[in-house]
Design an enzyme around this catalytic site. Structure first.
Site: not given
Length: 463
Positions: A309, A312-314, A463
């Protein structure tokens, strides 16, 4: 192209709505697909071909997976899409860290990140996986699959719409005045949340970042403002996406449910970015074994999900730490903390959630962990700064009203008031008259702000 731009609001959208409702039913998906390609091309001309290529791979791959029921084919298709996401989003991050660890000097590729690739990749993955599992029928019409993946309301910042949610609506969706009215109202409310609240809170955060006149009070103003900004920014986009979807006959699922009234972090993640947390639950956590194989495996699975998670955001260590922080807190809640929290007064439980979330978003927002730690310790005066100063007082006074509006708006209080008014048969008639007038006035005010104000970013576009 931004939803909060004059070109979108008064050129692109009106022309699309006229064209969409003017054509026969069988041509509506083509109109939406064409509009979505134009919408994406406006912001990312060269990467529109990447998105089309990924859709084509998913289209052919899903047909072959459905025909042969092959796990090897599924792994191949999934690997291609994850590999493309990795190349564009994480290559430089890996190179940079390898350089730091072993002392090499490999040049960064400086690949530009395609807008929305994290969102449409997850939509494609959910589709091909669900085809393999038999949860959805394979889509043999390329135009319809392309419409699903590229649908412009949710293309570049979510919510992550699963194919099963709109499978039937791709072929047979209903259009009505009620749907259009709801869609316009929902879109306008999201637009106002973004322009009138999130953007102003963003300006306040920028004032904090740009000044050297820091104080404990100003650190707290910044931390609270950013937590509110990211909520109103992202939930506003989801509101607008849901509203636009409804205008065209699609029913997207809710993505936010007043997360700041949560009484545990577990509850918070059932209310915040629901489409992402449920995606990881269904496609990572449960396949890994979920909570069915004992506590140790459950802890492992939680850490994997929250590591992913964060990533996934960066492509940055602050996102990794942000994700693992939530993972650790969720583990503690599941092991013992939640049962003690439930014995505390509701207000204490909510303060606990808000404090952790506020700290997490300081980490989330920072360019690096040094900045994050500076901003965290600044809340407690560890930087040797004064408790307050004239700058903090000035900005607190200047933005006090918007902060109060944001705090109240982040709760279900306004919604509950409207629902109670509508429950009263006499007052409901007044509400029905006032509501469209209010929405119209809101749109006029937002338009005035957009014409006059250049500060208009969307945080989740990165993102």
């Amino acid at each position: 192209m931004l939803f909060t731009s004059i070109s979108f609001l008064y050129y692109f959208l009106p022309v699309l709505i006229i064209a969409y409702f003017a054509v026969p039913k069988k041509a509506k998906n083509f109109v939406l697909l064409t509009a979505s390609i134009i919408f994406y091309f406006y912001g990312e001309p060269k990467y529109v071909f990447l998105m089309i290529a990924e859709i084509l791979i998913a289209y052919i791959g899903a047909i072959l997976i459905n025909k042969h029921k092959s796990k090897t084919l599924l792994i191949t298709v999934v690997s291609i899409h994850i590999g493309l996401l990795y190349i564009f989003k994480y290559t430089d991050f890996i190179i940079e860290n390898v350089n730091n660890i072993i002392g090499t000097n490999v040049s960064l590729l400086n690949i530009a990140l395609p807008i929305g690739i994290s969102f449409y990749t997850f939509q494609i993955l959910s589709y091909v996986i669900d085809v393999y599992k038999g949860k959805v029928q394979v889509q043999k019409n390329f135009l319809k699959l392309a419409t699903y993946v590229s649908l412009f309301p949710q293309l570049i910042a979510g919510p992550i719409v699963r194919y099963e949610t709109i499978e039937s609506e791709l072929d047979n969706r209903k259009h009505s005045f009620e749907n259009c009215a709801y869609g316009i109202q929902r879109f306008t409310i999201g637009l106002a949340k973004k322009v009138l609240i999130a953007n102003m809170l963003g300006e306040l955060c920028n004032y904090f970042i740009s000044t050297d006149e820091k104080s404990i009070v100003f650190y707290w103003i910044f931390a609270i403002s950013y937590a509110l900004q990211i909520y109103f920014d992202f939930s506003a986009y989801s509101d607008m996406a849901i509203g636009l979807g409804r205008i065209f006959g699609f029913h997207f699922l809710e993505n936010f449910n007043y997360p700041y009234i949560s009484k545990s972090i577990t509850e918070f993640w059932r209310r915040w970015h629901i489409s992402l947390s449920s995606w990881f639950k269904d496609y990572v956590y449960i396949p890994l074994g979920g909570n069915r194989k004992g506590l140790k495996i459950q802890i492992r699975n939680i850490l994997i999900v929250w590591l992913l998670t964060g990533i996934w955001h960066g492509a940055s260590w602050n996102f990794v730490i942000w994700g693992l922080l939530f993972g650790m807190v969720l583990i503690l809640e599941k092991i013992f903390l939640k049962k003690y929290l439930e014995k505390l007064p509701n207000c204490i439980q909510r303060i606990y959630v808000l404090f952790i979330v506020m700290i997490s978003f300081i980490i989330f927002n920072a360019d690096n962990m040094k900045t994050a730690l500076t901003n965290i310790v600044g809340l407690f005066g560890a930087n040797g700064i004064p408790f307050t100063n004239s700058y903090a007082i000035y900005y607190l006074k200047s933005y006090f009203v918007i902060l109060v509006i944001a705090i109240i708006g982040a709760t279900s209080i306004p919604k509950n008031i409207v629902l109670k008014l509508k429950d009263n048969s006499n007052l409901n008639k007044i509400v029905n008259i006032v509501e469209p007038i209010f929405i119209t006035v809101l749109l006029i005010i937002v338009t005035a702000y957009l014409v006059d104000n250049s500060y208009n970013p969307f945080l989740y576009f990165r993102f």
